[in-house]
Design a protein around this motif. Structure first.
Motif, PDB file in Angstrom:
ATOM      1  N   SER A  67     -41.566  68.824 101.064  1.00 56.25           N
ATOM      2  CA  SER A  67     -41.735  69.520 102.353  1.00 56.25           C
ATOM      3  C   SER A  67     -43.158  69.249 102.865  1.00 56.25           C
ATOM      4  CB  SER A  67     -41.533  71.014 102.155  1.00 56.25           C
ATOM      5  OG  SER A  67     -42.608  71.513 101.384  1.00 56.25           O
ATOM      6  N   ALA A  68     -43.409  69.608 104.135  1.00 51.30           N
ATOM      7  CA  ALA A  68     -44.743  69.385 104.719  1.00 51.30           C
ATOM      8  C   ALA A  68     -45.810  70.141 103.913  1.00 51.30           C
ATOM      9  CB  ALA A  68     -44.747  69.829 106.174  1.00 51.30           C
ATOM     10  N   GLN A  69     -45.489  71.386 103.515  1.00 53.85           N
ATOM     11  CA  GLN A  69     -46.450  72.202 102.762  1.00 53.85           C
ATOM     12  C   GLN A  69     -46.774  71.535 101.411  1.00 53.85           C
ATOM     13  OE1 GLN A  69     -48.272  74.708 103.641  1.00 53.85           O
ATOM     14  NE2 GLN A  69     -49.172  74.901 101.584  1.00 53.85           N
ATOM     15  N   GLU A  70     -45.702  71.118 100.697  1.00 47.68           N
ATOM     16  CA  GLU A  70     -45.917  70.464  99.387  1.00 47.68           C
ATOM     17  C   GLU A  70     -46.729  69.171  99.571  1.00 47.68           C
ATOM     18  OE1 GLU A  70     -41.893  71.499  96.858  1.00 47.68           O
ATOM     19  OE2 GLU A  70     -41.731  70.109  98.542  1.00 47.68           O
ATOM     20  N   SER A  71     -46.444  68.451 100.670  1.00 50.14           N
ATOM     21  CA  SER A  71     -47.102  67.159 100.901  1.00 50.14           C
ATOM     22  C   SER A  71     -48.600  67.321 101.087  1.00 50.14           C
ATOM     23  CB  SER A  71     -46.513  66.470 102.137  1.00 50.14           C
ATOM     24  OG  SER A  71     -45.128  66.333 101.989  1.00 50.14           O
TER      25      SER A  71
ATOM     26  N   LEU B 102     -45.800  67.136 111.143  1.00 55.09           N
ATOM     27  CA  LEU B 102     -45.274  66.558 109.896  1.00 55.09           C
ATOM     28  C   LEU B 102     -44.058  67.360 109.423  1.00 55.09           C
ATOM     29  CD1 LEU B 102     -45.989  64.410 107.619  1.00 55.09           C
ATOM     30  CD2 LEU B 102     -47.022  66.338 106.406  1.00 55.09           C
ATOM     31  N   LYS B 103     -42.942  66.655 109.199  1.00 51.78           N
ATOM     32  CA  LYS B 103     -41.746  67.358 108.713  1.00 51.78           C
ATOM     33  C   LYS B 103     -41.711  67.351 107.177  1.00 51.78           C
ATOM     34  CE  LYS B 103     -39.746  68.230 112.698  1.00 51.78           C
ATOM     35  NZ  LYS B 103     -40.954  68.389 113.500  1.00 51.78           N
ATOM     36  N   GLY B 104     -42.222  66.285 106.589  1.00 56.49           N
ATOM     37  CA  GLY B 104     -42.220  66.167 105.133  1.00 56.49           C
ATOM     38  C   GLY B 104     -42.610  64.748 104.768  1.00 56.49           C
ATOM     39  N   THR B 105     -42.502  64.422 103.487  1.00 54.73           N
ATOM     40  CA  THR B 105     -42.798  63.038 103.060  1.00 54.73           C
ATOM     41  C   THR B 105     -41.778  62.629 102.000  1.00 54.73           C
ATOM     42  OG1 THR B 105     -44.274  63.805 101.310  1.00 54.73           O
ATOM     43  CG2 THR B 105     -45.308  63.229 103.393  1.00 54.73           C
ATOM     44  N   VAL B 106     -41.588  61.321 101.888  1.00 56.37           N
ATOM     45  CA  VAL B 106     -40.786  60.806 100.776  1.00 56.37           C
ATOM     46  C   VAL B 106     -41.760  60.072  99.855  1.00 56.37           C
ATOM     47  CG1 VAL B 106     -38.796  59.428 100.080  1.00 56.37           C
ATOM     48  CG2 VAL B 106     -38.803  60.515 102.320  1.00 56.37           C
ATOM     49  N   VAL B 107     -41.732  60.440  98.571  1.00 52.03           N
ATOM     50  CA  VAL B 107     -42.644  59.809  97.610  1.00 52.03           C
ATOM     51  C   VAL B 107     -41.837  58.874  96.712  1.00 52.03           C
ATOM     52  CG1 VAL B 107     -44.161  60.240  95.629  1.00 52.03           C
ATOM     53  CG2 VAL B 107     -44.325  61.692  97.646  1.00 52.03           C
ATOM     54  N   TYR B 108     -42.282  57.627  96.622  1.00 52.15           N
ATOM     55  CA  TYR B 108     -41.630  56.673  95.709  1.00 52.15           C
ATOM     56  C   TYR B 108     -42.712  56.073  94.807  1.00 52.15           C
ATOM     57  CZ  TYR B 108     -43.484  52.681  98.267  1.00 52.15           C
ATOM     58  OH  TYR B 108     -44.342  51.761  98.817  1.00 52.15           O
TER      59      TYR B 108
END
Ligand SMILES: Cc1cc2nc3c(=O)[nH]c(=O)nc-3n(C[C@H](O)[C@H](O)[C@H](O)COP(=O)(O)OP(=O)(O)OC[C@H]3O[C@@H](n4cnc5c(N)ncnc54)[C@H](O)[C@@H]3O)c2cc1C
Length: 336
Positions: free
Chosen positions: A60-64, A80-86
């Motif tokens: 989520s945006a907060q976690e990011s 920011l809506k969120g992020t994808v981490v790879y």
């Protein structure tokens, strides 16, 4: 035969690890982007199969912002809506290069750095290359080396080497300049990178932790071939401008600790009828008998490049190897 062994030792001491897995964050500013990147990166996980480093996941945006404190939560007209981490592989190219040279030497190769091919030796009828005239740039000494096949792996310089064989050889390299800047460590957290696959200008930008600092890049603009490419102010400002769009802090010009430029060889196949097909995949060709050229490609694909070059050299030199190419599973010295 290694020159400057102390140079190699310094590289190994300064960068003890060949490579590591690095989590990379891709910011999403609308739900379409979030679904698109999530699906794309899940596909990336699937394609990696048993070689997968770690599964990608959505934050989520907060976690990011907790994970990447300098990431902007609000932009000009976006949130920011969120992020994808790879997870991606990060390697030290100097260290891998030294590891490769040492591995080759241990396997019986004569390895010589600071040495330059200045002309080719041809057979009597000038039908085939049979060796090279070499200059040792540290001692100034010149000598000949004979071979059944010569492999030209001179990167962006491969056309000048092809021209030594045939002055009429068609130019194939379209050199592209890639600039990186180094910033203080506080611009990125220790174990997390930021990658934006498409900025407003359609480029890729990234900020990655690197040897106790943050490295940011990159540019991709056509350039001329020179031994010492240098970044210019426009390129440095371009990177600063691109990363600022994604950060909640202003990155100032005075924060740039250093910058460097490298030349990527993009090429057209010399056998192609037109020049429309500029390639980022590697090109292997033998356009003068006895001289195999391998160019373009990436570090990521260097083992498959090597295999294709060796297979072409075997055919060209009518060689009879005792085994198949071992490159795929070969462990590099220091790889443990
Ligand atoms: C800025 C930048 C970023 C990149 N990022 C990535 C990345 O993230 N991932 C990735 O996989 N790849 C990346 N690459 C690509 C990768 O670094 C290149 O594909 C790779 O360096 C090309 O390797 P090469 O061995 O063909 O050429 P080079 O590394 O250029 O080596 C060619 C060598 O030939 C030597 N040479 C030239 N003329 C002669 C001569 N006459 N006699 C003897 N030697 C000669 C040169 O001195 C040089 O050492 C990047 C490249 C750049 C420039």
């Amino acid at each position: 035969m290694f020159h400057a062994l102390e140079e190699c030792q310094q590289v190994i001491e300064n960068a003890p690890h060949l490579c590591n897995a690095l989590p990379c964050m891709t910011p999403c500013f609308n739900w379409f982007e979030a679904v698109y990147f999530w699906m794309g990166l899940k596909l990336y996980d699937l394609v990696a199969g048993p070689r997968l480093l770690h599964l990608s996941r959505y934050y989520s945006a907060q976690e990011s912002v907790e994970l990447f404190p300098t990431l902007a939560r609000k932009g000009k007209d976006r949130t920011l809506k969120g992020t994808v981490v790879y997870y991606d592989g990060q390697m030290n190219d100097l260290r891998v290069n030294v590891g490769l040279a040492c591995t080759a030497a241990l396997a019986g190769a004569a390895v010589l750095n600071h040495a330059e091919v200045i002309s080719f030796l041809k057979d009597e009828g000038c039908d085939r290359i049979i060796g090279a005239h070499i200059q040792d740039n540290l001692t100034g000494k010149e000598f000949d080396a004979y071979a059944k096949v010569v492999v030209n792996a001179a990167g962006p310089f491969c056309d000048s080497v092809r021209k030594m064989a045939d002055n009429d050889a068609k130019r194939t390299i379209c050199p592209s300049s890639g600039v990186h800047i180094v910033l203080p460590d506080y611009y990125s957290p220790k174990g997390m990178g930021l990658i934006v696959p498409k900025t407003k200008d359609g480029c890729v930008v990234f900020m990655l932790p690197w040897l106790g600092r943050t490295v940011a890049g990159t540019t991709d603009s056509s350039t001329t071939i020179t031994m010492l490419p240098e970044p210019n102010e426009v390129e440095i400002e371009f990177i600063l401008d691109a990363i600022c769009d994604y950060l909640n802090v202003k990155v100032r010009r005075v924060d740039v600790l250093s910058a460097w430029s490298g030349i990527c060889p993009l090429a057209t196949d010399p056998r192609a009828k037109n020049t429309e097909s500029i390639s980022r995949d590697h090109v292997v060709c033998e356009d003068y008998p006895g001289l195999v050229t391998i160019t373009v490609g990436k570090w990521t694909t260097y083992r498959s490049m090597a295999e294709d070059a060796v297979d072409t050299a075997i055919k060209s030199g009518k060689l009879s190897p005792t085994n198949k190419c071992l490159t795929y599973n070969l462990h590099l010295i220091g790889g443990d």
